[in-house]
Write a protein that holds these residues in place. Structure first.
Motif, PDB file in Angstrom:
ATOM      1  N   ASP A  89       0.802  -1.222   0.000  1.00 13.66           N
ATOM      2  CA  ASP A  89       0.000   0.000   0.000  1.00 13.66           C
ATOM      3  C   ASP A  89       0.836   1.273   0.000  1.00 13.66           C
ATOM      4  OD1 ASP A  89      -2.294  -1.509  -0.121  1.00 13.66           O
ATOM      5  OD2 ASP A  89      -2.979  -1.043   1.906  1.00 13.66           O
ATOM      6  N   LYS A  97       3.152   0.887 -11.014  1.00 16.59           N
ATOM      7  CA  LYS A  97       3.146   0.698 -12.459  1.00 16.59           C
ATOM      8  C   LYS A  97       4.237  -0.276 -12.886  1.00 16.59           C
ATOM      9  CE  LYS A  97       1.355   5.248 -13.769  1.00 16.59           C
ATOM     10  NZ  LYS A  97       1.684   6.486 -14.493  1.00 16.59           N
ATOM     11  N   ASP A 124      -5.821  -8.472 -11.434  1.00 15.92           N
ATOM     12  CA  ASP A 124      -7.207  -8.068 -11.176  1.00 15.92           C
ATOM     13  C   ASP A 124      -7.460  -7.665  -9.725  1.00 15.92           C
ATOM     14  OD1 ASP A 124      -7.715  -8.612 -13.829  1.00 15.92           O
ATOM     15  OD2 ASP A 124      -8.696 -10.538 -13.439  1.00 15.92           O
ATOM     16  N   TYR A 126      -5.407  -6.414  -7.418  1.00 15.63           N
ATOM     17  CA  TYR A 126      -4.732  -5.266  -6.806  1.00 15.63           C
ATOM     18  C   TYR A 126      -4.056  -4.357  -7.827  1.00 15.63           C
ATOM     19  CZ  TYR A 126      -2.043  -2.584  -3.415  1.00 15.63           C
ATOM     20  OH  TYR A 126      -1.521  -1.569  -2.662  1.00 15.63           O
ATOM     21  N   TRP A 127      -3.273  -4.925  -8.729  1.00 12.27           N
ATOM     22  CA  TRP A 127      -2.383  -4.133  -9.568  1.00 12.27           C
ATOM     23  C   TRP A 127      -3.079  -3.441 -10.726  1.00 12.27           C
ATOM     24  CZ3 TRP A 127       1.720  -3.230  -6.891  1.00 12.27           C
ATOM     25  CH2 TRP A 127       2.090  -4.153  -5.910  1.00 12.27           C
ATOM     26  N   SER A 128      -4.284  -3.861 -11.060  1.00 13.60           N
ATOM     27  CA  SER A 128      -5.012  -3.217 -12.167  1.00 13.60           C
ATOM     28  C   SER A 128      -5.283  -1.746 -11.897  1.00 13.60           C
ATOM     29  CB  SER A 128      -6.321  -3.953 -12.449  1.00 13.60           C
ATOM     30  OG  SER A 128      -7.180  -3.889 -11.328  1.00 13.60           O
ATOM     31  N   ARG A 129      -5.247  -1.341 -10.642  1.00  9.41           N
ATOM     32  CA  ARG A 129      -5.452   0.076 -10.306  1.00  9.41           C
ATOM     33  C   ARG A 129      -4.422   0.977 -10.977  1.00  9.41           C
ATOM     34  NH1 ARG A 129      -5.235  -0.061  -4.177  1.00  9.41           N
ATOM     35  NH2 ARG A 129      -6.091  -2.097  -4.642  1.00  9.41           N
ATOM     36  N   TYR A 130      -3.301   0.396 -11.411  1.00  7.01           N
ATOM     37  CA  TYR A 130      -2.238   1.182 -12.026  1.00  7.01           C
ATOM     38  C   TYR A 130      -2.334   1.236 -13.545  1.00  7.01           C
ATOM     39  CZ  TYR A 130      -0.292   1.107  -7.383  1.00  7.01           C
ATOM     40  OH  TYR A 130      -0.124   1.249  -6.043  1.00  7.01           O
ATOM     41  N   GLU A 132      -4.580   2.877 -15.112  1.00  2.03           N
ATOM     42  CA  GLU A 132      -4.867   4.276 -15.405  1.00  2.03           C
ATOM     43  C   GLU A 132      -3.553   5.041 -15.469  1.00  2.03           C
ATOM     44  OE1 GLU A 132      -7.122   7.690 -12.996  1.00  2.03           O
ATOM     45  OE2 GLU A 132      -8.284   5.875 -13.329  1.00  2.03           O
TER      46      GLU A 132
END
Length: 136
Positions: A89, A97, A124, A126-130, A132
């Motif tokens: 976090d 990224k 999916d 956790y890392w997909s937030r990056y 964007e």
């Protein structure tokens, strides 16, 4: 897995680099790293022990059930999830990224080595937030 969150973050770039540059010789380590980069989920524990029960007929059922119960208790304690969040976090957006790019690269070149969707789960959950603002 035995490193403190701070030590893990310190070594994470080297772990990612070694995994990409020497994949063939460190593929077991990569499996462990992917597990560490995947946000824990209770259903994963159930699925893994169901799989073991089907694929390992030599293991006594009572041993498998004991291991399953211990792992579920550990997950339910919240410690596993807390450890994941302690590790990741506090990463910067750029670091996040980089982890995402690593997972995407592994998926592109070695997806066949992860037949249970391990890379997709990691991305999916956790890392997909990056994705964007990412050039992937």
């Amino acid at each position: 897995m035995m490193l403190t969150p701070e030590a893990f973050r310190y070594f994470l770039p080297a772990f990612l680099s070694a995994s990409v540059n020497s994949y063939e010789s460190v593929d077991f380590f990569v499996d462990v790293l992917i597990g560490t980069l995947t946000k824990p989920s209770r259903p994963d524990i159930v699925e893994s022990y169901d799989y073991l029960a089907q694929r390992s007929p030599g293991l006594p059922d009572d041993m498998l059930e004991l291991l399953r119960e211990q792992q579920l208790e550990y997950f339910d304690s919240g410690e596993q999830l807390a450890q994941f969040h302690e590790r990741f976090d506090s990463l910067t957006v750029e670091e996040g990224k980089a982890v995402l790019a690593f997972l995407v690269a592994l998926k592109e070149y070695y997806d066949k080595d992860f037949p249970f969707g391990e890379l997709d789960k990691a991305i999916d959950r956790y890392w997909s937030r990056y994705f964007e603002d990412c050039d992937i």
